[in-house]
Structure formats: structure tokens, C-alpha cells
Scaffold this motif. Structure first.
Motif, PDB file in Angstrom:
ATOM      1  N   TYR A  25       0.815  -1.217   0.000  1.00 25.21           N
ATOM      2  CA  TYR A  25       0.000   0.000   0.000  1.00 25.21           C
ATOM      3  C   TYR A  25       0.848   1.267   0.000  1.00 25.21           C
ATOM      4  O   TYR A  25       0.446   2.282  -0.567  1.00 25.21           O
ATOM      5  N   GLN A  26       2.021   1.226   0.594  1.00 22.36           N
ATOM      6  CA  GLN A  26       2.891   2.397   0.580  1.00 22.36           C
ATOM      7  C   GLN A  26       3.339   2.704  -0.847  1.00 22.36           C
ATOM      8  O   GLN A  26       3.298   3.850  -1.289  1.00 22.36           O
ATOM      9  N   GLU A  27       3.730   1.668  -1.575  1.00 19.26           N
ATOM     10  CA  GLU A  27       4.150   1.886  -2.961  1.00 19.26           C
ATOM     11  C   GLU A  27       2.972   2.253  -3.854  1.00 19.26           C
ATOM     12  O   GLU A  27       3.107   3.037  -4.792  1.00 19.26           O
ATOM     13  N   LEU A  28       1.794   1.716  -3.582  1.00 18.08           N
ATOM     14  CA  LEU A  28       0.616   2.004  -4.388  1.00 18.08           C
ATOM     15  C   LEU A  28       0.100   3.420  -4.170  1.00 18.08           C
ATOM     16  O   LEU A  28      -0.246   4.122  -5.114  1.00 18.08           O
ATOM     17  N   THR A  29       0.084   3.880  -2.913  1.00 17.33           N
ATOM     18  CA  THR A  29      -0.534   5.167  -2.588  1.00 17.33           C
ATOM     19  C   THR A  29       0.445   6.312  -2.400  1.00 17.33           C
ATOM     20  O   THR A  29       0.044   7.477  -2.430  1.00 17.33           O
ATOM     21  N   GLY A  30       1.714   6.014  -2.134  1.00 18.02           N
ATOM     22  CA  GLY A  30       2.685   7.064  -1.837  1.00 18.02           C
ATOM     23  C   GLY A  30       2.608   7.563  -0.402  1.00 18.02           C
ATOM     24  O   GLY A  30       3.284   8.529  -0.045  1.00 18.02           O
ATOM     25  N   MET A  31       1.785   6.915   0.438  1.00 19.24           N
ATOM     26  CA  MET A  31       1.693   7.315   1.854  1.00 19.24           C
ATOM     27  C   MET A  31       3.011   7.013   2.557  1.00 19.24           C
ATOM     28  O   MET A  31       3.792   6.160   2.112  1.00 19.24           O
ATOM     29  N   GLN A  32       3.245   7.685   3.672  1.00 14.13           N
ATOM     30  CA  GLN A  32       4.489   7.543   4.422  1.00 14.13           C
ATOM     31  C   GLN A  32       4.279   6.721   5.689  1.00 14.13           C
ATOM     32  O   GLN A  32       3.191   6.706   6.255  1.00 14.13           O
ATOM     33  N   LEU A  33       5.342   6.096   6.150  1.00 12.31           N
ATOM     34  CA  LEU A  33       5.291   5.311   7.381  1.00 12.31           C
ATOM     35  C   LEU A  33       5.016   6.239   8.559  1.00 12.31           C
ATOM     36  O   LEU A  33       5.708   7.226   8.766  1.00 12.31           O
ATOM     37  N   GLY A  34       3.965   5.929   9.321  1.00  7.72           N
ATOM     38  CA  GLY A  34       3.594   6.756  10.463  1.00  7.72           C
ATOM     39  C   GLY A  34       3.861   6.076  11.789  1.00  7.72           C
ATOM     40  O   GLY A  34       4.139   6.736  12.782  1.00  7.72           O
ATOM     41  N   TYR A  35       3.763   4.741  11.819  1.00  8.13           N
ATOM     42  CA  TYR A  35       3.995   3.974  13.043  1.00  8.13           C
ATOM     43  C   TYR A  35       4.462   2.593  12.635  1.00  8.13           C
ATOM     44  O   TYR A  35       3.978   2.032  11.645  1.00  8.13           O
ATOM     45  N   ASP A  36       5.372   2.019  13.422  1.00  3.78           N
ATOM     46  CA  ASP A  36       5.948   0.729  13.057  1.00  3.78           C
ATOM     47  C   ASP A  36       6.256  -0.091  14.301  1.00  3.78           C
ATOM     48  O   ASP A  36       7.031   0.340  15.158  1.00  3.78           O
ATOM     49  N   SER A  37       5.611  -1.257  14.427  1.00  6.59           N
ATOM     50  CA  SER A  37       5.956  -2.229  15.462  1.00  6.59           C
ATOM     51  C   SER A  37       5.850  -3.612  14.848  1.00  6.59           C
ATOM     52  O   SER A  37       5.422  -3.758  13.701  1.00  6.59           O
ATOM     53  N   ASP A  38       6.207  -4.636  15.594  1.00 14.25           N
ATOM     54  CA  ASP A  38       6.161  -6.000  15.056  1.00 14.25           C
ATOM     55  C   ASP A  38       4.739  -6.462  14.746  1.00 14.25           C
ATOM     56  O   ASP A  38       4.536  -7.282  13.859  1.00 14.25           O
ATOM     57  N   GLU A  39       3.743  -5.958  15.454  1.00 15.73           N
ATOM     58  CA  GLU A  39       2.360  -6.412  15.274  1.00 15.73           C
ATOM     59  C   GLU A  39       1.477  -5.417  14.525  1.00 15.73           C
ATOM     60  O   GLU A  39       0.400  -5.773  14.066  1.00 15.73           O
ATOM     61  N   PHE A  40       1.876  -4.144  14.438  1.00 16.42           N
ATOM     62  CA  PHE A  40       1.034  -3.131  13.812  1.00 16.42           C
ATOM     63  C   PHE A  40       1.902  -2.083  13.137  1.00 16.42           C
ATOM     64  O   PHE A  40       2.860  -1.585  13.728  1.00 16.42           O
ATOM     65  N   VAL A  41       1.530  -1.752  11.896  1.00 18.02           N
ATOM     66  CA  VAL A  41       2.233  -0.723  11.138  1.00 18.02           C
ATOM     67  C   VAL A  41       1.170   0.194  10.532  1.00 18.02           C
ATOM     68  O   VAL A  41       0.105  -0.279  10.121  1.00 18.02           O
ATOM     69  N   ALA A  42       1.430   1.494  10.482  1.00 19.26           N
ATOM     70  CA  ALA A  42       0.463   2.437   9.928  1.00 19.26           C
ATOM     71  C   ALA A  42       1.125   3.362   8.920  1.00 19.26           C
ATOM     72  O   ALA A  42       2.273   3.767   9.088  1.00 19.26           O
ATOM     73  N   LEU A  43       0.357   3.687   7.892  1.00 20.81           N
ATOM     74  CA  LEU A  43       0.760   4.669   6.900  1.00 20.81           C
ATOM     75  C   LEU A  43      -0.060   5.929   7.102  1.00 20.81           C
ATOM     76  O   LEU A  43      -1.209   5.874   7.527  1.00 20.81           O
ATOM     77  N   THR A  44       0.533   7.067   6.771  1.00 19.93           N
ATOM     78  CA  THR A  44      -0.169   8.341   6.905  1.00 19.93           C
ATOM     79  C   THR A  44       0.122   9.204   5.683  1.00 19.93           C
ATOM     80  O   THR A  44       1.162   9.049   5.038  1.00 19.93           O
ATOM     81  N   ASP A  45      -0.805  10.107   5.395  1.00 24.63           N
ATOM     82  CA  ASP A  45      -0.581  11.067   4.311  1.00 24.63           C
ATOM     83  C   ASP A  45      -0.805  12.492   4.793  1.00 24.63           C
ATOM     84  O   ASP A  45      -0.884  13.421   4.009  1.00 24.63           O
ATOM     85  N   GLY A  46      -0.936  12.652   6.110  1.00 26.66           N
ATOM     86  CA  GLY A  46      -1.128  13.977   6.673  1.00 26.66           C
ATOM     87  C   GLY A  46      -2.572  14.454   6.662  1.00 26.66           C
ATOM     88  O   GLY A  46      -2.860  15.541   7.149  1.00 26.66           O
ATOM     89  N   SER A  47      -3.488  13.651   6.147  1.00 25.02           N
ATOM     90  CA  SER A  47      -4.894  14.059   6.073  1.00 25.02           C
ATOM     91  C   SER A  47      -5.632  13.839   7.392  1.00 25.02           C
ATOM     92  O   SER A  47      -6.745  14.316   7.560  1.00 25.02           O
ATOM     93  N   GLY A  48      -5.002  13.094   8.302  1.00 20.59           N
ATOM     94  CA  GLY A  48      -5.665  12.760   9.554  1.00 20.59           C
ATOM     95  C   GLY A  48      -6.328  11.402   9.526  1.00 20.59           C
ATOM     96  O   GLY A  48      -6.865  10.947  10.525  1.00 20.59           O
ATOM     97  N   CYS A  49      -6.316  10.727   8.389  1.00 22.05           N
ATOM     98  CA  CYS A  49      -6.885   9.383   8.264  1.00 22.05           C
ATOM     99  C   CYS A  49      -5.767   8.429   7.848  1.00 22.05           C
ATOM    100  O   CYS A  49      -5.286   8.487   6.721  1.00 22.05           O
ATOM    101  N   ASP A  50      -5.346   7.593   8.767  1.00 15.71           N
ATOM    102  CA  ASP A  50      -4.238   6.670   8.532  1.00 15.71           C
ATOM    103  C   ASP A  50      -4.745   5.314   8.064  1.00 15.71           C
ATOM    104  O   ASP A  50      -5.911   4.966   8.250  1.00 15.71           O
ATOM    105  N   LEU A  51      -3.844   4.530   7.496  1.00 21.88           N
ATOM    106  CA  LEU A  51      -4.150   3.181   7.048  1.00 21.88           C
ATOM    107  C   LEU A  51      -3.222   2.233   7.797  1.00 21.88           C
ATOM    108  O   LEU A  51      -2.004   2.310   7.651  1.00 21.88           O
ATOM    109  N   GLY A  52      -3.805   1.367   8.629  1.00 15.29           N
ATOM    110  CA  GLY A  52      -3.010   0.478   9.473  1.00 15.29           C
ATOM    111  C   GLY A  52      -3.097  -0.965   9.030  1.00 15.29           C
ATOM    112  O   GLY A  52      -4.033  -1.387   8.354  1.00 15.29           O
TER     113      GLY A  52
END
Length: 122
Positions: A25-52
């Protein structure tokens, strides 16, 4: 009245490392890594709606078009050029199911974990 806004969406995945689906999804959308752990990772684009992306034991991918295992979430991603966006998604590992109803308005695809998502013009 309470005002609600969407903060994030989280996709379950079978990968031992949720980063694998995150990279798609990062390569598809261009969103940036917002949070990263072994069990959960989230992407953000600054809009306030993240994709986890969360690791889930015994994850079962949805089955299309039937409902043996129904879809758990359906994302619509707005794109400017449908054919180019579909080509990129397929190169990144998406699958195009035979069942298509959108014509030139949208394309239904499956991500590497089996989640349905659509590329929508405009």
C-alpha cells in the motif's frame, strides 16, 4: 450532536510481518510510514486518516465473489488514470478477479492478503 471524523482504517493480515502488506500500500498510494511495530504498522498522508495493518492469528482471506469468507473491509482509492493505477497495482502484487462491473469508472482488485479494493476515477 457529536462530530465524528475517521481517524484510521486497519486491515488484518496473515503475514507474520505486517510490513509486507504495508509496503504494497505504501508503494501504491505514496503514503508515508507513520507507526511501526512487530504487530502493527500504519501509513499516513497527513490528512488525519491513517491506514493500518495488524497481524492476526488464523487470518482467513475473503473469497470473491461468494460469501464463504466475506470481505472484512473494502477500500476505494481515488486515482487520476485508471489503467496506469491498475498496472502499478498488478505489478506490486495485486490480483484482478474476473468479476468486474465498473467499466471505465472503477476496477476491483485484491491486495496480496486478499482484501478487496477498488481504483476509482476522480
Amino acid at each position: 450532536m457529536v462530530a465524528w471524523t475517521t481517524r484510521s482504517f486497519a486491515l488484518s493480515c496473515y503475514f507474520a510481518d505486517p510490513r509486507a502488506l504495508t509496503r504494497f500500500y505504501q508503494e501504491l498510494t505514496g503514503m508515508q510510514l507513520g507507526y511501526d511495530s512487530d504487530e502493527f504498522v500504519a501509513l499516513t498522508d497527513g490528512s488525519g486518516c491513517d491506514l493500518g495493518f495488524q497481524q492476526v492469528d488464523r487470518y482467513r482471506a475473503p473469497r470473491r465473489p461468494g460469501q464463504d469468507v466475506p470481505q472484512q473491509l473494502h477500500l476505494d482509492l481515488r486515482v487520476e488514470e485508471l489503467d496506469a493505477a491498475e498496472k502499478l497495482a498488478l505489478e506490486l502484487g495485486a490480483v484482478r478477479p474476473d468479476h468486474q462491473r465498473g467499466g471505465d469508472r472503477w476496477r476491483v482488485l485484491l491486495d496480496p492478503a486478499g482484501h478487496t479494493f477498488c481504483l476509482v476515477v476522480g
